[in-house]
Design a protein around this motif. Structure first.
Motif, PDB file in Angstrom:
ATOM      1  N   VAL A   1      -5.598  47.125  21.335  1.00  0.00           N
ATOM      2  CA  VAL A   1      -4.393  46.930  22.141  1.00  0.00           C
ATOM      3  C   VAL A   1      -3.704  45.642  21.707  1.00  0.00           C
ATOM      4  O   VAL A   1      -4.315  44.582  21.680  1.00  0.00           O
ATOM      5  N   GLY A   2      -2.436  45.770  21.369  1.00  0.00           N
ATOM      6  CA  GLY A   2      -1.697  44.629  20.844  1.00  0.00           C
ATOM      7  C   GLY A   2      -1.491  44.733  19.348  1.00  0.00           C
ATOM      8  O   GLY A   2      -0.716  43.976  18.769  1.00  0.00           O
ATOM      9  N   ASP A   3      -2.167  45.719  18.729  1.00  0.00           N
ATOM     10  CA  ASP A   3      -2.041  45.930  17.283  1.00  0.00           C
ATOM     11  C   ASP A   3      -1.850  47.414  17.007  1.00  0.00           C
ATOM     12  O   ASP A   3      -0.765  47.855  16.628  1.00  0.00           O
ATOM     13  N   ASP A   4      -2.913  48.223  17.233  1.00  0.00           N
ATOM     14  CA  ASP A   4      -2.796  49.671  17.005  1.00  0.00           C
ATOM     15  C   ASP A   4      -1.824  50.314  17.997  1.00  0.00           C
ATOM     16  O   ASP A   4      -1.127  51.275  17.659  1.00  0.00           O
ATOM     17  N   VAL A   5      -1.819  49.826  19.195  1.00  0.00           N
ATOM     18  CA  VAL A   5      -0.910  50.329  20.221  1.00  0.00           C
ATOM     19  C   VAL A   5      -0.536  49.164  21.140  1.00  0.00           C
ATOM     20  O   VAL A   5      -1.373  48.328  21.469  1.00  0.00           O
ATOM     21  N   LEU A   6       0.733  49.113  21.502  1.00  0.00           N
ATOM     22  CA  LEU A   6       1.211  48.103  22.438  1.00  0.00           C
ATOM     23  C   LEU A   6       1.203  48.693  23.844  1.00  0.00           C
ATOM     24  O   LEU A   6       1.613  49.839  24.037  1.00  0.00           O
ATOM     25  N   VAL A   7       0.732  47.934  24.797  1.00  0.00           N
ATOM     26  CA  VAL A   7       0.694  48.394  26.186  1.00  0.00           C
ATOM     27  C   VAL A   7       1.409  47.375  27.067  1.00  0.00           C
ATOM     28  O   VAL A   7       1.162  46.175  26.969  1.00  0.00           O
ATOM     29  N   SER A   8       2.289  47.874  27.925  1.00  0.00           N
ATOM     30  CA  SER A   8       3.014  46.983  28.839  1.00  0.00           C
ATOM     31  C   SER A   8       3.118  47.632  30.210  1.00  0.00           C
ATOM     32  O   SER A   8       2.949  48.844  30.363  1.00  0.00           O
ATOM     33  N   ALA A   9       3.401  46.799  31.208  1.00  0.00           N
ATOM     34  CA  ALA A   9       3.556  47.273  32.584  1.00  0.00           C
ATOM     35  C   ALA A   9       4.955  46.942  33.063  1.00  0.00           C
ATOM     36  O   ALA A   9       5.560  45.980  32.596  1.00  0.00           O
ATOM     37  N   TYR A  10       5.448  47.733  34.025  1.00  0.00           N
ATOM     38  CA  TYR A  10       6.731  47.343  34.580  1.00  0.00           C
ATOM     39  C   TYR A  10       6.556  46.344  35.727  1.00  0.00           C
ATOM     40  O   TYR A  10       7.363  45.440  35.884  1.00  0.00           O
ATOM     41  N   ALA A  11       5.502  46.487  36.502  1.00  0.00           N
ATOM     42  CA  ALA A  11       5.286  45.589  37.642  1.00  0.00           C
ATOM     43  C   ALA A  11       4.130  44.645  37.345  1.00  0.00           C
ATOM     44  O   ALA A  11       2.992  45.071  37.162  1.00  0.00           O
ATOM     45  N   ASP A  12       4.425  43.354  37.289  1.00  0.00           N
ATOM     46  CA  ASP A  12       3.385  42.360  37.023  1.00  0.00           C
ATOM     47  C   ASP A  12       2.504  42.177  38.256  1.00  0.00           C
ATOM     48  O   ASP A  12       2.907  42.443  39.385  1.00  0.00           O
ATOM     49  N   SER A  13       1.282  41.727  38.024  1.00  0.00           N
ATOM     50  CA  SER A  13       0.342  41.446  39.116  1.00  0.00           C
ATOM     51  C   SER A  13      -0.800  40.626  38.547  1.00  0.00           C
ATOM     52  O   SER A  13      -0.899  40.410  37.329  1.00  0.00           O
ATOM     53  N   LEU A  14      -1.683  40.179  39.423  1.00  0.00           N
ATOM     54  CA  LEU A  14      -2.860  39.438  38.973  1.00  0.00           C
ATOM     55  C   LEU A  14      -3.716  40.303  38.057  1.00  0.00           C
ATOM     56  O   LEU A  14      -4.309  39.801  37.089  1.00  0.00           O
ATOM     57  N   ALA A  15      -3.773  41.606  38.324  1.00  0.00           N
ATOM     58  CA  ALA A  15      -4.553  42.507  37.477  1.00  0.00           C
ATOM     59  C   ALA A  15      -4.025  42.520  36.052  1.00  0.00           C
ATOM     60  O   ALA A  15      -4.797  42.592  35.093  1.00  0.00           O
ATOM     61  N   MET A  16      -2.709  42.441  35.878  1.00  0.00           N
ATOM     62  CA  MET A  16      -2.124  42.404  34.535  1.00  0.00           C
ATOM     63  C   MET A  16      -2.494  41.101  33.816  1.00  0.00           C
ATOM     64  O   MET A  16      -2.754  41.092  32.615  1.00  0.00           O
ATOM     65  N   GLN A  17      -2.516  40.018  34.549  1.00  0.00           N
ATOM     66  CA  GLN A  17      -2.838  38.724  33.959  1.00  0.00           C
ATOM     67  C   GLN A  17      -4.316  38.604  33.615  1.00  0.00           C
ATOM     68  O   GLN A  17      -4.688  37.937  32.649  1.00  0.00           O
ATOM     69  N   MET A  18      -5.196  39.260  34.389  1.00  0.00           N
ATOM     70  CA  MET A  18      -6.637  39.159  34.195  1.00  0.00           C
ATOM     71  C   MET A  18      -7.193  40.231  33.265  1.00  0.00           C
ATOM     72  O   MET A  18      -8.357  40.188  32.889  1.00  0.00           O
TER      73      MET A  18
ATOM     74  N   ARG B   1       1.550  60.805  18.542  1.00  0.00           N
ATOM     75  CA  ARG B   1       0.981  59.637  19.217  1.00  0.00           C
ATOM     76  C   ARG B   1       1.980  58.489  19.298  1.00  0.00           C
ATOM     77  O   ARG B   1       2.587  58.118  18.291  1.00  0.00           O
ATOM     78  N   PRO B   2       2.149  57.896  20.483  1.00  0.00           N
ATOM     79  CA  PRO B   2       3.048  56.749  20.610  1.00  0.00           C
ATOM     80  C   PRO B   2       2.419  55.487  20.025  1.00  0.00           C
ATOM     81  O   PRO B   2       1.193  55.366  19.949  1.00  0.00           O
ATOM     82  N   ASP B   3       3.268  54.560  19.610  1.00  0.00           N
ATOM     83  CA  ASP B   3       2.763  53.257  19.158  1.00  0.00           C
ATOM     84  C   ASP B   3       2.904  52.206  20.248  1.00  0.00           C
ATOM     85  O   ASP B   3       2.511  51.050  20.073  1.00  0.00           O
ATOM     86  N   ALA B   4       3.465  52.609  21.398  1.00  0.00           N
ATOM     87  CA  ALA B   4       3.583  51.715  22.551  1.00  0.00           C
ATOM     88  C   ALA B   4       3.633  52.556  23.822  1.00  0.00           C
ATOM     89  O   ALA B   4       4.157  53.668  23.823  1.00  0.00           O
ATOM     90  N   ILE B   5       3.071  52.026  24.902  1.00  0.00           N
ATOM     91  CA  ILE B   5       3.091  52.692  26.205  1.00  0.00           C
ATOM     92  C   ILE B   5       3.609  51.717  27.240  1.00  0.00           C
ATOM     93  O   ILE B   5       3.103  50.594  27.360  1.00  0.00           O
ATOM     94  N   VAL B   6       4.634  52.141  27.971  1.00  0.00           N
ATOM     95  CA  VAL B   6       5.075  51.410  29.159  1.00  0.00           C
ATOM     96  C   VAL B   6       4.532  52.169  30.360  1.00  0.00           C
ATOM     97  O   VAL B   6       4.911  53.320  30.593  1.00  0.00           O
ATOM     98  N   SER B   7       3.619  51.558  31.095  1.00  0.00           N
ATOM     99  CA  SER B   7       3.027  52.204  32.261  1.00  0.00           C
ATOM    100  C   SER B   7       3.674  51.599  33.504  1.00  0.00           C
ATOM    101  O   SER B   7       3.397  50.462  33.875  1.00  0.00           O
ATOM    102  N   ALA B   8       4.561  52.354  34.147  1.00  0.00           N
ATOM    103  CA  ALA B   8       5.400  51.794  35.198  1.00  0.00           C
ATOM    104  C   ALA B   8       4.750  51.695  36.573  1.00  0.00           C
ATOM    105  O   ALA B   8       4.965  50.706  37.272  1.00  0.00           O
ATOM    106  N   PRO B   9       3.954  52.682  37.039  1.00  0.00           N
ATOM    107  CA  PRO B   9       3.391  52.558  38.388  1.00  0.00           C
ATOM    108  C   PRO B   9       2.553  51.291  38.548  1.00  0.00           C
ATOM    109  O   PRO B   9       1.865  50.855  37.619  1.00  0.00           O
ATOM    110  N   ASP B  10       2.613  50.695  39.725  1.00  0.00           N
ATOM    111  CA  ASP B  10       1.946  49.427  40.003  1.00  0.00           C
ATOM    112  C   ASP B  10       0.466  49.481  39.641  1.00  0.00           C
ATOM    113  O   ASP B  10      -0.281  50.319  40.146  1.00  0.00           O
TER     114      ASP B  10
END
Length: 339
Positions: free
Chosen positions: A252-269, A226-235
């Motif tokens: 999310v933010g503790d047990d597992v870190l999640v990040s995106a490569y492309a920012d958007s309003l959906a990421m902020q909300m 199991r990963p401790d972080a996920i980079v999800s690249a597709p928009d």
């Protein structure tokens, strides 16, 4: 109009179209007189006299349909084109045909795939082309390119996750039929190799849909490795990774870190808001449009009459392509707050 402003017709044309080399004082004065006279350029007549279409083409590969990043990019192109009296013709890609039919003066490409016949046709044509992101090496070079350093962007994102305690990061990768997609994957693999970390990648040969991302993220998070972080690249896909983690009872933010490569309003909300790379899509579109318009603007040799036939691009035919870098930024949010 020219008589009222005390300038030539060419100066009026340049001032109102935002082209030519005029002083700010002259441009402001001409526009002020135009406003007082309620003067408007007859764009159709002007383009007819110049043997111009008065439009730029924006080719969108089929894989871009409906994605937020590309919508913002389009708005940027339209904003600059409209300010210069140009319209924008959107040419939608199709997997079933490589034909391109559009009455335009030049083209803008965005994330051109290396397996798209229409992209090749556009690049092999006689019109100037500006590419948003680097064209695959096997294709003809465009007149100009605006690009971001996605290898550096991915490395910055991975360094951030490492600083937040991640030692087993996974990548949900985009399709690798574009230069930017390959850059992300190669940068992630290089980053892992430099730290002795075995890569954990889930690739897709096609566009990931929301259910695909949730499924892939769930498989990763319930696996023995199991990963401790996920980079999800597709928009937009990071929302699916957050959803999968929360469904499994993970914080999310503790047990597992999640990040995106492309920012958007959906990421902020999203709940929690997702750390992402801000690609400044609208500004990127504006930059590409300005570069293409510079190719369509005659090189000023004194004052050319506004009714003159179009001159060739400002650079010589055998000049090297114009390449302009574009800055992207990391936006840190709660999804990678760490323990």
């Amino acid at each position: 109009m020219a008589r009222a402003a005390g300038v030539s017709r060419a100066t009026v044309s340049f001032a109102l179209s935002g082209t030519g080399r005029l002083s700010d004082e002259t441009r402001v004065r001409v526009r002020a007189v135009a406003a007082e006279l309620d003067y408007a350029v007859n764009l159709g007549a002007r383009n007819l006299r110049r043997a111009r279409a008065g439009a730029i083409g924006l080719y969108l590969p089929e894989s871009t349909n409906g994605l937020a990043y590309y919508m913002d990019f389009i708005f940027g192109v339209v904003e600059v084109a409209s300010a210069s009296g140009q319209s924008v013709t959107i040419v939608a890609g199709s997997e079933t045909t490589g034909t391109v039919q559009a009455h335009v003066d030049g083209f803008i490409l965005i994330d051109p795939p290396d397996d798209d016949a229409a992209v090749r046709r556009i690049l092999e044509g006689r019109l100037p082309v500006v590419s948003g992101e680097v064209v695959p090496a096997a294709l003809p070079a465009p007149w100009g390119t605006v690009y971001s350093d996605h290898s550096l962007g991915m490395a910055q994102l991975m360094d951030h996750l490492h600083e937040r305690g991640s030692r087993r990061p996974a990548l949900i990768a985009p399709a690798t039929n574009t230069t930017w997609g390959r850059s992300l994957l190669e940068s992630y693999q290089s980053w892992c190799a430099a730290r002795g970390i075995r890569p954990l990648v889930r690739e897709s040969s096609r566009r990931f849909m929301p259910d695909d991302v949730r499924r892939v993220a769930t498989e990763l998070l319930v696996s023995d490795d199991r990963p401790d972080a996920i980079v999800s690249a597709p928009d937009g896909s990071a929302v699916g990774a957050v959803s999968a983690a929360r469904a499994l009872g993970l914080n999310v933010g503790d047990d597992v870190l999640v990040s995106a490569y492309a920012d958007s309003l959906a990421m902020q909300m999203c709940d929690p808001p997702v750390t992402a790379i801000d690609l400044h899509a609208r500004d990127f579109g504006m930059r590409c449009a300005r570069l293409l318009l510079s190719a369509l603007t005659p090189a000023p040799l004194g004052e050319q009459a506004p009714d003159a036939a179009p001159a060739p691009p400002a650079t010589a035919p055998d000049a090297p392509p114009i390449v302009e870098p574009f800055t992207i930024d990391l936006r840190v949010r709660a999804s990678t707050a760490g323990a």
